[in-house]
Design an enzyme around this catalytic site. Sequence first.
Site, mmCIF file in Angstrom:
data_model
loop_
_atom_site.group_PDB
_atom_site.id
_atom_site.type_symbol
_atom_site.label_atom_id
_atom_site.label_comp_id
_atom_site.label_asym_id
_atom_site.label_seq_id
_atom_site.Cartn_x
_atom_site.Cartn_y
_atom_site.Cartn_z
ATOM 1 N N GLY A 297 10.029 20.259 -35.334
ATOM 2 C CA GLY A 297 10.660 20.759 -36.551
ATOM 3 C C GLY A 297 9.616 21.021 -37.616
ATOM 4 O O GLY A 297 8.558 20.374 -37.647
ATOM 5 N N ARG B 110 -4.783 4.603 -38.694
ATOM 6 C CA ARG B 110 -3.906 5.702 -38.298
ATOM 7 C C ARG B 110 -3.718 6.653 -39.484
ATOM 8 O O ARG B 110 -3.792 6.231 -40.633
ATOM 9 C CB ARG B 110 -2.548 5.156 -37.825
ATOM 10 N N HIS C 28 14.585 -31.565 -38.075
ATOM 11 C CA HIS C 28 13.462 -32.307 -37.486
ATOM 12 C C HIS C 28 13.751 -32.546 -36.006
ATOM 13 O O HIS C 28 14.855 -32.957 -35.668
ATOM 14 C CB HIS C 28 13.296 -33.652 -38.178
ATOM 15 N N ASP D 52 5.467 6.138 -42.009
ATOM 16 C CA ASP D 52 3.997 6.187 -42.018
ATOM 17 C C ASP D 52 3.423 7.384 -42.770
ATOM 18 O O ASP D 52 2.209 7.435 -42.978
ATOM 19 C CB ASP D 52 3.473 6.233 -40.568
ATOM 20 N N ALA E 88 -11.851 -4.275 -36.152
ATOM 21 C CA ALA E 88 -11.194 -5.590 -36.035
ATOM 22 C C ALA E 88 -9.982 -5.636 -36.959
ATOM 23 O O ALA E 88 -9.783 -6.583 -37.711
ATOM 24 C CB ALA E 88 -12.175 -6.708 -36.376
ATOM 25 N N GLY E 89 -9.177 -4.546 -36.922
ATOM 26 C CA GLY E 89 -7.923 -4.511 -37.665
ATOM 27 C C GLY E 89 -6.814 -5.074 -36.781
ATOM 28 O O GLY E 89 -7.077 -5.799 -35.812
ATOM 29 N N VAL F 38 -20.798 1.574 -36.129
ATOM 30 C CA VAL F 38 -21.059 2.361 -34.919
ATOM 31 C C VAL F 38 -21.709 3.682 -35.308
ATOM 32 O O VAL F 38 -21.234 4.376 -36.205
ATOM 33 C CB VAL F 38 -19.740 2.600 -34.149
HETATM 34 P P1 FAD Z 1 6.704 7.063 -35.693
HETATM 35 O O1 FAD Z 1 7.171 5.851 -35.024
HETATM 36 O O2 FAD Z 1 5.308 7.504 -35.479
HETATM 37 O O3 FAD Z 1 7.705 8.230 -35.232
HETATM 38 C C1 FAD Z 1 7.550 9.536 -35.657
HETATM 39 C C2 FAD Z 1 8.048 10.474 -34.569
HETATM 40 O O4 FAD Z 1 8.085 11.803 -35.116
HETATM 41 C C3 FAD Z 1 7.151 10.535 -33.339
HETATM 42 O O5 FAD Z 1 7.861 10.181 -32.188
HETATM 43 C C4 FAD Z 1 6.696 12.001 -33.277
HETATM 44 O O6 FAD Z 1 6.704 12.511 -31.937
HETATM 45 C C5 FAD Z 1 7.759 12.698 -34.085
HETATM 46 N N1 FAD Z 1 7.278 13.934 -34.721
HETATM 47 C C6 FAD Z 1 6.136 14.117 -35.428
HETATM 48 N N2 FAD Z 1 6.076 15.380 -35.914
HETATM 49 C C7 FAD Z 1 7.204 16.007 -35.484
HETATM 50 C C8 FAD Z 1 7.719 17.310 -35.653
HETATM 51 N N3 FAD Z 1 7.084 18.214 -36.389
HETATM 52 N N4 FAD Z 1 8.890 17.618 -35.059
HETATM 53 C C9 FAD Z 1 9.560 16.688 -34.310
HETATM 54 N N5 FAD Z 1 9.129 15.430 -34.123
HETATM 55 C C10 FAD Z 1 7.971 15.089 -34.714
HETATM 56 N N6 FAD Z 1 4.445 -1.904 -36.704
HETATM 57 C C11 FAD Z 1 5.113 -3.065 -36.905
HETATM 58 O O7 FAD Z 1 5.828 -3.187 -37.907
HETATM 59 N N7 FAD Z 1 5.023 -4.109 -36.005
HETATM 60 C C12 FAD Z 1 4.249 -4.032 -34.906
HETATM 61 O O8 FAD Z 1 4.190 -4.984 -34.130
HETATM 62 C C13 FAD Z 1 3.524 -2.841 -34.674
HETATM 63 N N8 FAD Z 1 2.745 -2.717 -33.585
HETATM 64 C C14 FAD Z 1 2.083 -1.541 -33.360
HETATM 65 C C15 FAD Z 1 1.264 -1.443 -32.239
HETATM 66 C C16 FAD Z 1 0.572 -0.280 -31.978
HETATM 67 C C17 FAD Z 1 -0.297 -0.187 -30.746
HETATM 68 C C18 FAD Z 1 0.720 0.827 -32.858
HETATM 69 C C19 FAD Z 1 0.006 2.128 -32.570
HETATM 70 C C20 FAD Z 1 1.521 0.755 -33.984
HETATM 71 C C21 FAD Z 1 2.203 -0.443 -34.253
HETATM 72 N N9 FAD Z 1 3.002 -0.601 -35.380
HETATM 73 C C22 FAD Z 1 3.657 -1.772 -35.615
HETATM 74 C C23 FAD Z 1 3.160 0.493 -36.370
HETATM 75 C C24 FAD Z 1 4.504 1.231 -36.140
HETATM 76 O O9 FAD Z 1 4.529 1.728 -34.824
HETATM 77 C C25 FAD Z 1 4.676 2.355 -37.140
HETATM 78 O O10 FAD Z 1 4.494 1.871 -38.451
HETATM 79 C C26 FAD Z 1 6.054 2.970 -37.011
HETATM 80 O O11 FAD Z 1 6.271 3.468 -35.710
HETATM 81 C C27 FAD Z 1 6.239 4.097 -38.023
HETATM 82 O O12 FAD Z 1 7.508 4.637 -37.875
HETATM 83 P P2 FAD Z 1 7.800 6.156 -38.263
HETATM 84 O O13 FAD Z 1 9.252 6.369 -37.986
HETATM 85 O O14 FAD Z 1 7.294 6.434 -39.617
HETATM 86 O O15 FAD Z 1 6.902 7.022 -37.273
HETATM 87 P P1 NAD Z 2 -6.332 -1.153 -39.430
HETATM 88 O O1 NAD Z 2 -6.437 -0.393 -40.694
HETATM 89 O O2 NAD Z 2 -5.484 -2.352 -39.355
HETATM 90 O O3 NAD Z 2 -7.797 -1.608 -38.962
HETATM 91 C C1 NAD Z 2 -8.831 -0.690 -38.741
HETATM 92 C C2 NAD Z 2 -10.141 -1.459 -38.799
HETATM 93 O O4 NAD Z 2 -11.166 -0.602 -38.363
HETATM 94 C C3 NAD Z 2 -10.499 -1.926 -40.208
HETATM 95 O O5 NAD Z 2 -10.830 -3.284 -40.198
HETATM 96 C C4 NAD Z 2 -11.687 -1.044 -40.579
HETATM 97 O O6 NAD Z 2 -12.596 -1.674 -41.451
HETATM 98 C C5 NAD Z 2 -12.296 -0.793 -39.211
HETATM 99 N N1 NAD Z 2 -13.097 0.424 -39.146
HETATM 100 C C6 NAD Z 2 -12.860 1.622 -39.708
HETATM 101 N N2 NAD Z 2 -13.842 2.500 -39.388
HETATM 102 C C7 NAD Z 2 -14.739 1.823 -38.608
HETATM 103 C C8 NAD Z 2 -15.926 2.169 -37.947
HETATM 104 N N3 NAD Z 2 -16.447 3.391 -38.046
HETATM 105 N N4 NAD Z 2 -16.571 1.225 -37.212
HETATM 106 C C9 NAD Z 2 -16.049 -0.036 -37.092
HETATM 107 N N5 NAD Z 2 -14.913 -0.412 -37.719
HETATM 108 C C10 NAD Z 2 -14.242 0.499 -38.443
HETATM 109 O O7 NAD Z 2 -5.929 -0.061 -38.330
HETATM 110 P P2 NAD Z 2 -5.439 -0.218 -36.839
HETATM 111 O O8 NAD Z 2 -5.788 -1.552 -36.291
HETATM 112 O O9 NAD Z 2 -5.886 1.011 -36.151
HETATM 113 O O10 NAD Z 2 -3.860 -0.173 -37.008
HETATM 114 C C11 NAD Z 2 -3.260 0.925 -37.695
HETATM 115 C C12 NAD Z 2 -2.017 0.490 -38.375
HETATM 116 O O11 NAD Z 2 -0.964 0.330 -37.420
HETATM 117 C C13 NAD Z 2 -2.113 -0.886 -39.039
HETATM 118 O O12 NAD Z 2 -2.720 -0.820 -40.290
HETATM 119 C C14 NAD Z 2 -0.690 -1.277 -39.139
HETATM 120 O O13 NAD Z 2 -0.124 -0.698 -40.270
HETATM 121 C C15 NAD Z 2 -0.092 -0.677 -37.873
HETATM 122 N N6 NAD Z 2 0.034 -1.742 -36.841
HETATM 123 C C16 NAD Z 2 0.770 -2.839 -37.137
HETATM 124 C C17 NAD Z 2 0.884 -3.852 -36.219
HETATM 125 C C18 NAD Z 2 1.695 -5.051 -36.570
HETATM 126 O O14 NAD Z 2 2.467 -4.979 -37.513
HETATM 127 N N7 NAD Z 2 1.566 -6.158 -35.861
HETATM 128 C C19 NAD Z 2 0.256 -3.756 -35.003
HETATM 129 C C20 NAD Z 2 -0.510 -2.637 -34.732
HETATM 130 C C21 NAD Z 2 -0.600 -1.619 -35.670
#
Ligand code: FAD
Ligand code: NAD
Length: 481
Positions: A123, A280, A452, A320, A190-191, A246
Site C-alpha cells: 500500500g 532498526r 509467600h 516503529d 550489544a543492544g 568495526v
Molecule cells: P512491524 O511488526 O514491523 O509490522 C509492519 C508490517 O508492515 C510488516 O509486516 C511489513 O511487511 C508491512 N509493510 C511495510 N510496508 C508496507 C507497505 N507499503 N504495504 C503493505 N505492508 C507493508 N518487541 C517487543 O516489544 N518485545 C520483544 O520481545 C521483541 N523482540 C524482537 C526480536 C527481534 C529479533 C526483532 C527484530 C524485533 C523485536 N521486537 C520486540 C520489536 C517488535 O518486533 C517491533 O517493535 C514491532 O513488530 C513493531 O510493530 P509494527 O506494527 O510497528 O511493525
Molecule cells: P539496539 O538499538 O537495541 O542496539 C544496537 C546496538 O548496536 C547499540 O548498543 C549500538 O551502540 C550498537 N552499534 C551501533 N552501531 C555499531 C557499530 N558500528 N559497531 C558496533 N556496535 C554498534 O538495536 P537492536 O538490538 O538492533 O534492536 C532494535 C530494536 O528492536 C530495539 O531497540 C528494540 O526496540 C527492538 N527489540 C526489542 C526486543 C525486546 O523488547 N525484548 C528484542 C529485540 C528487539
Amino acid sequence: MADNYDVIVIGGGPGGYVAAIRAAQQGFSVACIEKRTHRGKPALGGTCLNVGCIPSKALLDSSWKFYEAKEYLGEHGIKLNQNQPKLDLQQMHKRKDEIVAQLTGGVEQLFKANKVTWLQGAGRLQAGKKVEFAPGEGDKQTLQAKYVILASGSEPIQLPVAELHEDVVVTSTGALEFESVPKRLGVIGAGIIGLELGSVWARLGAEVTVLEAVDTMLPMVDRTVAKETQKHLKNQGLDIRLGARVTGTEVKQKKATVSFSDKNGDHQETFDRLIVAVGRAPCTDHLVSGDAGITLDERGFIDVDSQCRTEVPGVYAIGDIVRGPALAHKAIEEGSMVAEVIGGEHTQLNYETIPSVIYTHPEVAWIGKTEEEAKAAGDAYKTGMVAFATNGRALAAGDSGGLVKFVADENTDRILGMHVVGPQASELVQQGVIAMEFGGTMEDLQLMVFSHPSLSETVHEAALAADQKAIHAVNRPRRKK
Ligand code: FAD
Ligand code: NAD
C-alpha cells in the site's frame, strides 16, 4: 473487492492488526494491506510474530532449557544419561515455526471473525486519503478511505562495514534460522537483539563475541542493573567487547573476518557466522507519495502528536515508524488508541509507563527513571534495592541471581522507576507499571501483602529497603525524623 473503506491500515504487524480489529469492532468497514510473505506464504503479524518477538522468544526458551539441563539439573538431583543433553536443532526450529504459524494463522482468523479485509500486497498513501494498492499479482488499484493508519514497521539497519553475505553475515532474521550451531559466532551490537540472540547461540554451544561501539554496557539501563547483567552474561560465555568499533568485514570460504579497533589498538577476529544487530530503521521509503502531504524526518520517521495524528487530517501513524521505543506492546497500544480516537472515544496512552524487557537469563526489565537519570535531573530521590539471593522462592528454584531496585521521590515517596535483573523480571516489572499508573508510592507497596514464597516478595522488600525497613537485607541506619 470494494474500493472504498472507512479505515485502511497499511501494515499488518502488532500495531496494524490491532488497529484494524479495534476499528472493525466499532462498526467501521476496514481493510488491512500487508505485503509480507513468510516461508512462501502471505503472512500477517509483522516483524513481531514472523521474525521478531515470538520466534526469538521460542528459541530463547528452548535454548535455556538445553543450557539448564546441561548446567543446573544435576544440582536438583536429576541426572541425564551420559550426563549430557543432546541437541536436536531441527526440532527446536520446527517447534518455533509451529508457534509462529499458530499465531499468524490466529490473526488471519481474527480478521475473518471481525470482517477485516486482508489485501495481500503493498500500500502507498496518496493525496486525499487515496491508497494505491499493488497486489502480489495483477494490476494496481486505487482505494479510497475516510481514515488511513500507517503501520509499516521497521527493518534492520545495514552497516556498510559489514555487508550482509548469504548465510554468513546476517541480520536477526538469518540468526533465527542457523541450521547448525556456529563454532564461533560474532555479533555486532550489544543492544537488545545482540544480547538475546547471542545468548541463544551461546547456550547451544557457540563461542560468542559481541562487538559494541559504545564503551558503556546497556547505556539506557540503570547502572547497577547493567553491571549485574554483564556479570551474568559473561558467566554464560558471552565475550562482550565494549568500545569496539568495526572497520571492515571480509568473507572468505564461508567465514567472516571482522576488523575492529578499541582502546588497545586494531584487531581482527574470524567467525563462522556474524550477526549485524545495530538497530532498526522505519520502513517508510515507499509508503507515501510526494503529494500525500506527509513529511519524513531525516531518519525516515513520521511526525505525530500524542495521539498519533500526522499533519494530514484523518491520517495516523503508529508503531516503529513514529517516535518512542520500537516495541511491540507500544505499537499495539498505539493501534488500539488510534482506532478509538477515530471512533470518537476519549483515550490516551501514557508513554511514561511503557516497560522495556531484555529476555536474556536473567531477564532485564525496567520502567521509568534510572538512578542516573534522577540524579542528572536534580531530583531529590531515594533508592531501595534487594537481591534475589535473599528470596526463598528464587533459592528454591535455583534461580537467585539479580536484584530489584526502586528509585522514588524523596519528598513525595512516589515511584520514579523500577529496575529488575532476575528471574521473571518481565512479569515482575508489570507490578511497577501498575503501581506507577496509579501514582503509587513506596509506602503503598510496603503496606501490601505479597504471597509467600514468591518472587514478588522482592518487590515488597525493595520498597521496604527504600526506607531502610527491609527485613532480609542489612539496612543503613535509619534516619531520625
Ligand atoms: P512491524 O511488526 O514491523 O509490522 C509492519 C508490517 O508492515 C510488516 O509486516 C511489513 O511487511 C508491512 N509493510 C511495510 N510496508 C508496507 C507497505 N507499503 N504495504 C503493505 N505492508 C507493508 N518487541 C517487543 O516489544 N518485545 C520483544 O520481545 C521483541 N523482540 C524482537 C526480536 C527481534 C529479533 C526483532 C527484530 C524485533 C523485536 N521486537 C520486540 C520489536 C517488535 O518486533 C517491533 O517493535 C514491532 O513488530 C513493531 O510493530 P509494527 O506494527 O510497528 O511493525
Ligand atoms: P539496539 O538499538 O537495541 O542496539 C544496537 C546496538 O548496536 C547499540 O548498543 C549500538 O551502540 C550498537 N552499534 C551501533 N552501531 C555499531 C557499530 N558500528 N559497531 C558496533 N556496535 C554498534 O538495536 P537492536 O538490538 O538492533 O534492536 C532494535 C530494536 O528492536 C530495539 O531497540 C528494540 O526496540 C527492538 N527489540 C526489542 C526486543 C525486546 O523488547 N525484548 C528484542 C529485540 C528487539
